[in-house]
Write a protein that holds these residues in place. Structure first.
Motif, PDB file in Angstrom:
ATOM      1  N   MET A   1       0.822  -1.194   0.000  1.00 60.25           N
ATOM      2  CA  MET A   1       0.000   0.000   0.000  1.00 60.25           C
ATOM      3  C   MET A   1       0.864   1.255   0.000  1.00 60.25           C
ATOM      4  SD  MET A   1      -3.267  -0.370  -0.013  1.00 60.25           S
ATOM      5  CE  MET A   1      -4.499   0.309   1.046  1.00 60.25           C
ATOM      6  N   LYS A   2       2.000   1.193   0.655  1.00 55.62           N
ATOM      7  CA  LYS A   2       2.840   2.378   0.734  1.00 55.62           C
ATOM      8  C   LYS A   2       3.374   2.762  -0.648  1.00 55.62           C
ATOM      9  CE  LYS A   2       4.116   1.314   5.415  1.00 55.62           C
ATOM     10  NZ  LYS A   2       5.107   0.882   6.341  1.00 55.62           N
ATOM     11  N   VAL A   3       3.634   1.748  -1.472  1.00 56.23           N
ATOM     12  CA  VAL A   3       4.174   2.015  -2.800  1.00 56.23           C
ATOM     13  C   VAL A   3       3.150   2.757  -3.650  1.00 56.23           C
ATOM     14  CG1 VAL A   3       5.020   0.913  -4.898  1.00 56.23           C
ATOM     15  CG2 VAL A   3       5.682   0.014  -2.680  1.00 56.23           C
ATOM     16  N   GLN A   4       1.891   2.317  -3.619  1.00 60.74           N
ATOM     17  CA  GLN A   4       0.870   2.976  -4.424  1.00 60.74           C
ATOM     18  C   GLN A   4       0.638   4.408  -3.976  1.00 60.74           C
ATOM     19  OE1 GLN A   4       0.238  -0.096  -3.111  1.00 60.74           O
ATOM     20  NE2 GLN A   4      -0.450  -1.420  -4.744  1.00 60.74           N
ATOM     21  N   GLY A   5       0.645   4.645  -2.693  1.00 59.53           N
ATOM     22  CA  GLY A   5       0.476   6.004  -2.197  1.00 59.53           C
ATOM     23  C   GLY A   5       1.564   6.925  -2.699  1.00 59.53           C
ATOM     24  N   LYS A   6       2.803   6.471  -2.637  1.00 62.10           N
ATOM     25  CA  LYS A   6       3.921   7.280  -3.128  1.00 62.10           C
ATOM     26  C   LYS A   6       3.833   7.495  -4.634  1.00 62.10           C
ATOM     27  CE  LYS A   6       7.080   5.889   0.508  1.00 62.10           C
ATOM     28  NZ  LYS A   6       8.272   5.120   0.860  1.00 62.10           N
ATOM     29  N   MET A   7       3.407   6.455  -5.351  1.00 59.38           N
ATOM     30  CA  MET A   7       3.295   6.590  -6.803  1.00 59.38           C
ATOM     31  C   MET A   7       2.262   7.647  -7.180  1.00 59.38           C
ATOM     32  SD  MET A   7       3.617   2.634  -8.096  1.00 59.38           S
ATOM     33  CE  MET A   7       2.677   2.972  -9.539  1.00 59.38           C
ATOM     34  N   PHE A   8       1.114   7.645  -6.512  1.00 61.34           N
ATOM     35  CA  PHE A   8       0.089   8.626  -6.839  1.00 61.34           C
ATOM     36  C   PHE A   8       0.502  10.034  -6.429  1.00 61.34           C
ATOM     37  CE2 PHE A   8      -2.890   5.192  -7.673  1.00 61.34           C
ATOM     38  CZ  PHE A   8      -3.656   5.746  -8.678  1.00 61.34           C
ATOM     39  N   ILE A   9       1.215  10.165  -5.330  1.00 64.19           N
ATOM     40  CA  ILE A   9       1.677  11.497  -4.928  1.00 64.19           C
ATOM     41  C   ILE A   9       2.706  12.032  -5.922  1.00 64.19           C
ATOM     42  CG2 ILE A   9       2.959  12.738  -3.149  1.00 64.19           C
ATOM     43  CD1 ILE A   9       1.421  11.014  -1.086  1.00 64.19           C
ATOM     44  N   TRP A  10       3.634  11.172  -6.371  1.00 62.04           N
ATOM     45  CA  TRP A  10       4.594  11.596  -7.377  1.00 62.04           C
ATOM     46  C   TRP A  10       3.892  11.912  -8.701  1.00 62.04           C
ATOM     47  CZ3 TRP A  10       9.071  13.526  -6.541  1.00 62.04           C
ATOM     48  CH2 TRP A  10       9.800  13.138  -5.428  1.00 62.04           C
ATOM     49  N   LEU A  11       2.871  11.121  -9.042  1.00 61.14           N
ATOM     50  CA  LEU A  11       2.096  11.413 -10.245  1.00 61.14           C
ATOM     51  C   LEU A  11       1.392  12.757 -10.115  1.00 61.14           C
ATOM     52  CD1 LEU A  11       0.884  10.471 -12.985  1.00 61.14           C
ATOM     53  CD2 LEU A  11      -0.978   9.486 -11.632  1.00 61.14           C
ATOM     54  N   ALA A  12       0.862  13.050  -8.944  1.00 59.51           N
ATOM     55  CA  ALA A  12       0.185  14.332  -8.730  1.00 59.51           C
ATOM     56  C   ALA A  12       1.160  15.487  -8.897  1.00 59.51           C
ATOM     57  CB  ALA A  12      -0.443  14.363  -7.338  1.00 59.51           C
ATOM     58  N   LEU A  13       2.368  15.345  -8.372  1.00 52.02           N
ATOM     59  CA  LEU A  13       3.358  16.413  -8.529  1.00 52.02           C
ATOM     60  C   LEU A  13       3.758  16.596  -9.991  1.00 52.02           C
ATOM     61  CD1 LEU A  13       5.574  15.728  -5.396  1.00 52.02           C
ATOM     62  CD2 LEU A  13       3.846  17.510  -5.714  1.00 52.02           C
ATOM     63  N   PHE A  14       3.883  15.494 -10.725  1.00 51.46           N
ATOM     64  CA  PHE A  14       4.191  15.585 -12.155  1.00 51.46           C
ATOM     65  C   PHE A  14       3.066  16.297 -12.901  1.00 51.46           C
ATOM     66  CE2 PHE A  14       3.705  13.739 -16.412  1.00 51.46           C
ATOM     67  CZ  PHE A  14       4.909  14.151 -16.978  1.00 51.46           C
ATOM     68  N   ILE A  15       1.824  15.938 -12.602  1.00 50.60           N
ATOM     69  CA  ILE A  15       0.684  16.587 -13.267  1.00 50.60           C
ATOM     70  C   ILE A  15       0.638  18.073 -12.916  1.00 50.60           C
ATOM     71  CG2 ILE A  15      -1.835  16.653 -13.382  1.00 50.60           C
ATOM     72  CD1 ILE A  15      -1.826  13.638 -13.032  1.00 50.60           C
ATOM     73  N   LEU A  16       0.975  18.425 -11.680  1.00 53.81           N
ATOM     74  CA  LEU A  16       1.003  19.834 -11.293  1.00 53.81           C
ATOM     75  C   LEU A  16       2.043  20.605 -12.097  1.00 53.81           C
ATOM     76  CD1 LEU A  16       0.073  22.115  -9.385  1.00 53.81           C
ATOM     77  CD2 LEU A  16       1.893  21.374  -7.831  1.00 53.81           C
ATOM     78  N   ILE A  17       3.227  20.052 -12.233  1.00 51.59           N
ATOM     79  CA  ILE A  17       4.289  20.718 -13.005  1.00 51.59           C
ATOM     80  C   ILE A  17       3.865  20.858 -14.465  1.00 51.59           C
ATOM     81  CG2 ILE A  17       6.650  20.462 -13.866  1.00 51.59           C
ATOM     82  CD1 ILE A  17       7.272  19.116 -11.118  1.00 51.59           C
ATOM     83  N   MET A  18       3.302  19.771 -15.021  1.00 48.18           N
ATOM     84  CA  MET A  18       2.856  19.828 -16.414  1.00 48.18           C
ATOM     85  C   MET A  18       1.693  20.803 -16.591  1.00 48.18           C
ATOM     86  SD  MET A  18       4.787  18.065 -18.294  1.00 48.18           S
ATOM     87  CE  MET A  18       6.176  18.445 -17.264  1.00 48.18           C
ATOM     88  N   GLY A  19       0.842  20.920 -15.587  1.00 41.46           N
ATOM     89  CA  GLY A  19      -0.260  21.874 -15.644  1.00 41.46           C
ATOM     90  C   GLY A  19       0.228  23.304 -15.666  1.00 41.46           C
ATOM     91  N   VAL A  20       1.244  23.601 -14.856  1.00 39.48           N
ATOM     92  CA  VAL A  20       1.818  24.953 -14.846  1.00 39.48           C
ATOM     93  C   VAL A  20       2.496  25.248 -16.177  1.00 39.48           C
ATOM     94  CG1 VAL A  20       3.582  26.400 -13.776  1.00 39.48           C
ATOM     95  CG2 VAL A  20       2.049  25.036 -12.342  1.00 39.48           C
ATOM     96  N   VAL A  21       3.289  24.298 -16.675  1.00 41.49           N
ATOM     97  CA  VAL A  21       3.979  24.499 -17.955  1.00 41.49           C
ATOM     98  C   VAL A  21       2.962  24.655 -19.081  1.00 41.49           C
ATOM     99  CG1 VAL A  21       5.477  23.365 -19.658  1.00 41.49           C
ATOM    100  CG2 VAL A  21       6.085  23.325 -17.236  1.00 41.49           C
ATOM    101  N   TYR A  22       1.956  23.814 -19.106  1.00 44.27           N
ATOM    102  CA  TYR A  22       0.929  23.891 -20.145  1.00 44.27           C
ATOM    103  C   TYR A  22       0.156  25.208 -20.062  1.00 44.27           C
ATOM    104  CZ  TYR A  22      -3.094  22.587 -22.983  1.00 44.27           C
ATOM    105  OH  TYR A  22      -4.074  22.555 -23.938  1.00 44.27           O
ATOM    106  N   GLY A  23      -0.164  25.623 -18.860  1.00 51.36           N
ATOM    107  CA  GLY A  23      -0.904  26.877 -18.701  1.00 51.36           C
ATOM    108  C   GLY A  23      -0.113  28.087 -19.145  1.00 51.36           C
TER     109      GLY A  23
END
Length: 132
Positions: A1-23
């Motif tokens: 379970m710990k692995v999935q939580g970390k994966m989704f948090i890292w995915l969220a940070l990647f999406i945030l960075i891509m959202g800022v760059v895209y915007g």
């Protein structure tokens, strides 16, 4: 379970960075909003998985020395063959064709869907649990 939580948090940070760059580059509000909403959804899932991982015992996926077979077990019962999905597929195809060609096709598709659904739900009700 710990692995999935970390994966989704890292995915969220990647999406945030891509959202800022895209915007900044596109100045397009719909895609930027969708990326920020994707960030929020990924963060919620990651937080939930990380939060519940503290309350659940360690699983095999949390052990670096674990084998794939350590978490193996019975998944459930799956029907080896059944004709009911075919009936549901034919009924569903007729129902969607009713949207295109005319609503009168729903008079033919609804009974097929109901029979297929009834057959699929009660496919294995035989023996002592069978209703008379």
């Amino acid at each position: 379970m710990k692995v999935q939580g970390k994966m989704f948090i890292w995915l969220a940070l990647f999406i945030l960075i891509m959202g800022v760059v895209y915007g900044v580059w596109s100045k397009e509000p719909a895609g930027t909003t969708a990326l920020f909403m994707g960030f929020g959804l990924s963060m919620m899932i990651g937080y939930y998985l990380a939060f519940t991982a503290r309350r659940v015992d360690a699983m095999a996926q949390d052990d670096k020395e674990a084998d794939v077979a350590d978490e193996a077990g019975e998944v459930g019962f799956f029907s080896p063959h059944s004709w009911q999905p075919l009936a549901l597929g034919v009924g569903g195809a007729l129902a969607f064709m009713g949207v295109v060609f005319g609503w009168w096709l729903l008079y033919f598709s609804a009974p097929i869907i109901m029979l297929g659904l009834w057959g699929w739900v009660f496919e294995y009700y035989h023996g002592e649990n069978r209703t008379q």
